[in-house]
Design an enzyme around this catalytic site. Structure first.
Site, mmCIF file in Angstrom:
data_model
loop_
_atom_site.group_PDB
_atom_site.id
_atom_site.type_symbol
_atom_site.label_atom_id
_atom_site.label_comp_id
_atom_site.label_asym_id
_atom_site.label_seq_id
_atom_site.Cartn_x
_atom_site.Cartn_y
_atom_site.Cartn_z
ATOM 1 N N ASP A 13 11.402 25.078 -14.731
ATOM 2 C CA ASP A 13 10.193 24.310 -14.398
ATOM 3 C C ASP A 13 8.910 25.084 -14.670
ATOM 4 O O ASP A 13 7.893 24.898 -13.987
ATOM 5 C CB ASP A 13 10.232 23.858 -12.923
ATOM 6 N N LYS A 16 7.905 24.089 -19.799
ATOM 7 C CA LYS A 16 8.409 24.127 -21.176
ATOM 8 C C LYS A 16 8.084 22.830 -21.923
ATOM 9 O O LYS A 16 7.657 22.856 -23.073
ATOM 10 C CB LYS A 16 9.945 24.337 -21.162
ATOM 11 N N GLY A 40 14.341 18.645 -16.376
ATOM 12 C CA GLY A 40 13.307 17.618 -16.281
ATOM 13 C C GLY A 40 12.061 18.232 -16.891
ATOM 14 O O GLY A 40 11.484 19.144 -16.315
ATOM 15 N N HIS A 41 11.724 17.804 -18.096
ATOM 16 C CA HIS A 41 10.594 18.398 -18.819
ATOM 17 C C HIS A 41 9.442 17.396 -18.847
ATOM 18 O O HIS A 41 9.586 16.305 -19.402
ATOM 19 C CB HIS A 41 11.023 18.794 -20.235
ATOM 20 N N GLN A 225 16.088 25.031 -18.246
ATOM 21 C CA GLN A 225 16.214 25.969 -17.116
ATOM 22 C C GLN A 225 15.406 27.238 -17.412
ATOM 23 O O GLN A 225 14.409 27.148 -18.102
ATOM 24 C CB GLN A 225 17.695 26.289 -16.828
HETATM 25 P P1 GDP Z 1 9.751 22.295 -17.429
HETATM 26 O O1 GDP Z 1 11.033 21.905 -16.815
HETATM 27 O O2 GDP Z 1 9.694 23.751 -17.752
HETATM 28 O O3 GDP Z 1 9.367 21.454 -18.606
HETATM 29 O O4 GDP Z 1 8.638 22.072 -16.312
HETATM 30 P P2 GDP Z 1 8.514 20.773 -15.326
HETATM 31 O O5 GDP Z 1 8.009 19.637 -16.112
HETATM 32 O O6 GDP Z 1 9.763 20.585 -14.559
HETATM 33 O O7 GDP Z 1 7.461 21.308 -14.284
HETATM 34 C C1 GDP Z 1 6.174 21.681 -14.642
HETATM 35 C C2 GDP Z 1 5.189 20.823 -13.842
HETATM 36 O O8 GDP Z 1 3.900 21.396 -13.897
HETATM 37 C C3 GDP Z 1 5.024 19.423 -14.422
HETATM 38 O O9 GDP Z 1 4.742 18.538 -13.386
HETATM 39 C C4 GDP Z 1 3.827 19.577 -15.344
HETATM 40 O O10 GDP Z 1 3.128 18.360 -15.547
HETATM 41 C C5 GDP Z 1 2.981 20.543 -14.574
HETATM 42 N N1 GDP Z 1 2.140 21.457 -15.373
HETATM 43 C C6 GDP Z 1 2.417 22.022 -16.566
HETATM 44 N N2 GDP Z 1 1.443 22.900 -16.902
HETATM 45 C C7 GDP Z 1 0.534 22.882 -15.914
HETATM 46 C C8 GDP Z 1 -0.682 23.584 -15.662
HETATM 47 O O11 GDP Z 1 -1.106 24.437 -16.435
HETATM 48 N N3 GDP Z 1 -1.335 23.284 -14.497
HETATM 49 C C9 GDP Z 1 -0.887 22.372 -13.608
HETATM 50 N N4 GDP Z 1 -1.587 22.175 -12.514
HETATM 51 N N5 GDP Z 1 0.268 21.702 -13.802
HETATM 52 C C10 GDP Z 1 0.968 21.956 -14.933
HETATM 53 P P1 IMO Z 2 14.285 22.648 -16.275
HETATM 54 O O1 IMO Z 2 14.804 22.587 -17.695
HETATM 55 C C1 IMO Z 2 14.850 24.206 -12.235
HETATM 56 C C2 IMO Z 2 18.985 24.743 -10.872
HETATM 57 C C3 IMO Z 2 19.496 23.870 -9.756
HETATM 58 C C4 IMO Z 2 20.491 24.814 -9.115
HETATM 59 C C5 IMO Z 2 21.089 25.527 -10.305
HETATM 60 C C6 IMO Z 2 22.403 24.949 -10.799
HETATM 61 O O2 IMO Z 2 13.578 21.411 -15.851
HETATM 62 O O3 IMO Z 2 13.522 23.894 -16.048
HETATM 63 P P2 IMO Z 2 23.040 22.732 -12.149
HETATM 64 O O4 IMO Z 2 22.810 21.299 -11.850
HETATM 65 O O5 IMO Z 2 22.450 23.207 -13.436
HETATM 66 O O6 IMO Z 2 24.489 23.134 -12.020
HETATM 67 O O7 IMO Z 2 22.282 23.542 -10.957
HETATM 68 O O8 IMO Z 2 20.123 25.451 -11.338
HETATM 69 N N1 IMO Z 2 18.419 24.015 -12.042
HETATM 70 C C7 IMO Z 2 17.113 23.956 -12.318
HETATM 71 N N2 IMO Z 2 16.045 24.417 -11.654
HETATM 72 N N3 IMO Z 2 14.674 23.597 -13.425
HETATM 73 C C8 IMO Z 2 15.740 23.144 -14.123
HETATM 74 O O9 IMO Z 2 15.632 22.662 -15.378
HETATM 75 C C9 IMO Z 2 17.023 23.274 -13.558
HETATM 76 N N4 IMO Z 2 18.271 22.930 -13.953
HETATM 77 C C10 IMO Z 2 19.109 23.392 -13.030
HETATM 78 O O10 IMO Z 2 18.462 23.514 -8.876
HETATM 79 O O11 IMO Z 2 19.810 25.774 -8.338
HETATM 80 MG MG MG Z 3 11.754 20.939 -15.088
#
Ligand code: GDP
Ligand code: IMO
Ligand code: MG
Length: 430
Positions: A13, A16, A40-41, A225
């Site tokens: 998270d 990416k 979840g991207h 991840q």
């Molecule tokens: P990913 O899994 O690495 O793609 O990241 P996620 O989408 O799960 O989580 C990143 C969260 O931070 C999302 O809700 C994005 O919209 C938000 N986000 C990304 N970059 C920034 C930033 O620079 N500032 C803020 N405030 N939010 C951001």
């Molecule tokens: P993105 O790509 C954050 C965590 C789960 C748990 C562990 C194992 O959005 O960054 P799993 O379902 O993979 O067997 O769970 O990994 N986990 C993540 N945490 N971002 C993710 O993906 C994750 N995918 C799995 O919360 O701790």
């Molecule tokens: Mg994510």
């Protein structure tokens, strides 16, 4: 051409999805190399937000050429159909721009049941998985029982499906888990979704990507991840079941190591973790709650609260080493705008009282809590200015630049992109 990689350096998270979407116009191909719908991207642009799980974050880029789901990915046909159909309803022609590796493994309905049963059996030491069947699917891959996307077009697919399902039933029975009363419905839905999946371009993507590089096409490999969730190098056993590190792009797409160019390592200006496991810099106080509130730190997939803490340079240095990161991308800098003091962990105090800058074998094996390490912090004055409206590095306040320079000097790799908000446009190239 060489293939570049973008991957998470923390516990996932990191942002990416946002940065892949920002960089994608520079690439001919974007390819996911591991993980599945546990990811979840999030992408934001034109006032809209999209959360992608299995589909690469390059699909919205202008002139989007090809997007690939690589062999290292595990795919749930039902969730894939949900995601793909929603994107097509918005006008994306995924049937043209998406290719799926025939070697990607299929997540069965029973894999999800096994995931839940495994977590129940672990009780208070549960991993806190996303419940998407990730662990059991990779387990079947490694134990050579799995079904692959390419199997779905074979004449004996249904027999092979039944054999694997029945094997899972026996495992569930042995674990004392119930088969849900609506299992037949789940199965029918799944088999329909497999047919839908087969309507996409199922491809020997290892040939496709290598030929594309030979033809001078550019390729960005998108990780899911983060490094601290890697099956080998993360905080085992509180990890996911794939190699999230740079080497995962080689095995997850069929790329030789000499094919790899840049490795973009992405991290937040602080740390978060969702699910259980040790987290040395975790904050249990008002500051942690404040970071969660301002950063909207709730899971994109599960909605779970993300645990929050200060930036951990011991873990970051380790992640940079394992991945050979060439460029760092710092995300969510704006979230720290209002803090008087910002802390950064530079070393750990071990249970025996000694101090280390190197990430140790174990940071603790408890499901809850910070772990067995005590972080040693360096404190910085906060910049107390809104960063969200800044678009060039020169406009950024000196206190913030000092924070970035400190990270660069500690880690030994330059920060080349700084993100100051969730939108595509809220991105600064240094
Ligand atoms: P990913 O899994 O690495 O793609 O990241 P996620 O989408 O799960 O989580 C990143 C969260 O931070 C999302 O809700 C994005 O919209 C938000 N986000 C990304 N970059 C920034 C930033 O620079 N500032 C803020 N405030 N939010 C951001
Ligand atoms: P993105 O790509 C954050 C965590 C789960 C748990 C562990 C194992 O959005 O960054 P799993 O379902 O993979 O067997 O769970 O990994 N986990 C993540 N945490 N971002 C993710 O993906 C994750 N995918 C799995 O919360 O701790
Ligand atoms: Mg994510």
């Amino acid at each position: 051409m060489k293939a570049d990689i973008l991957l998470g350096l923390q516990w996932g998270d990191e942002g990416k999805g946002k940065i892949v979407d920002v960089l994608a116009p520079k690439y001919d191909i974007v390819a996911r190399f591991q993980g599945g719908p546990n990811a979840g991207h999030t992408l934001e642009f034109d006032g809209r937000k999209h959360v992608l799980r299995s589909i690469p974050s390059g699909v919205f880029a202008s002139g989007s050429g090809a997007n690939i789901i690589g062999n290292g990915v595990v795919l749930d046909p039902v969730l894939f159909r949900e995601e793909a159909a929603a994107l097509e309803a918005e006008g994306l022609d995924l049937h043209s721009i998406l290719r799926i590796s025939k070697k990607a493994h299929l997540i069965l309905p029973t894999h999800r049941l096994l995931d839940a049963a495994g977590e129940r059996a672990k009780g208070s030491s549960k991993i806190g998985t996303t419940g998407k069947g990730i662990g059991p699917t990779y387990t079947d891959k490694v134990s050579r029982h799995g079904l692959r996307v390419g199997d779905a077009i074979g004449p004996d697919f249904i027999e092979r499906y039944h054999a694997l399902r029945d094997r899972h039933f026996a495992m569930l029975k042995a674990a004392g888990a119930e088969i849900p009363a609506n299992f037949e419905d789940l199965e029918t839905t799944w088999l329909e979704a497999v047919k839908y999946l087969c309507g996409f371009r199922l491809t020997d993507t290892e040939h496709y990507v290598n030929k594309a590089l030979d033809d001078n096409k550019s390729l960005l490999c998108e990780g899911a991840q983060g490094t601290m969730l890697d099956i080998d190098f993360g905080s085992y056993p509180f990890v996911t079941s794939s190699n999230t590190v740079a080497a995962g792009a080689c095995t997850g797409l069929g790329l030789a190591p000499r094919r790899i160019g840049k490795v973009y390592g992405i991290f937040k200006a602080y740390c978060t973790r969702v699910g259980s496991g040790p987290f040395p810099t975790e904050l249990f106080d008002e500051t942690g709650a404040e970071i969660r509130r301002i950063g909207h730190e709730f899971g994109a997939v599960t909605g779970r609260e993300r645990r929050c803490g200060w930036l951990d340079l011991v873990a970051l240095r380790y992640a940079v080493m394992i991945n050979g990161a060439t460029d760092l991308i710092m995300m969510k800098s704006d979230v720290l705008d209002g803090f008087d003091t910002i802390k950064v962990a530079t070393s750990y105090r071990l249970p025996d009282g000694s101090e280390t800058r190197d990430f140790p074998y174990s940071i603790g094996d408890n499901a809850e809590g910070s772990g067995s390490m005590t972080p040693v912090y360096q404190e910085f004055k906060g910049w107390k200015t809104s960063l969200a409206d800044k678009r060039t590095f020169d406009e950024l306040p000196k206190t913030f630049k000092d924070y970035v320079a400190f990270i660069e000097s500690e880690v030994g790799v330059p920060v080349t992109i700084i993100s100051v908000g969730p939108d595509r446009t809220e991105t600064i190239f240094k």
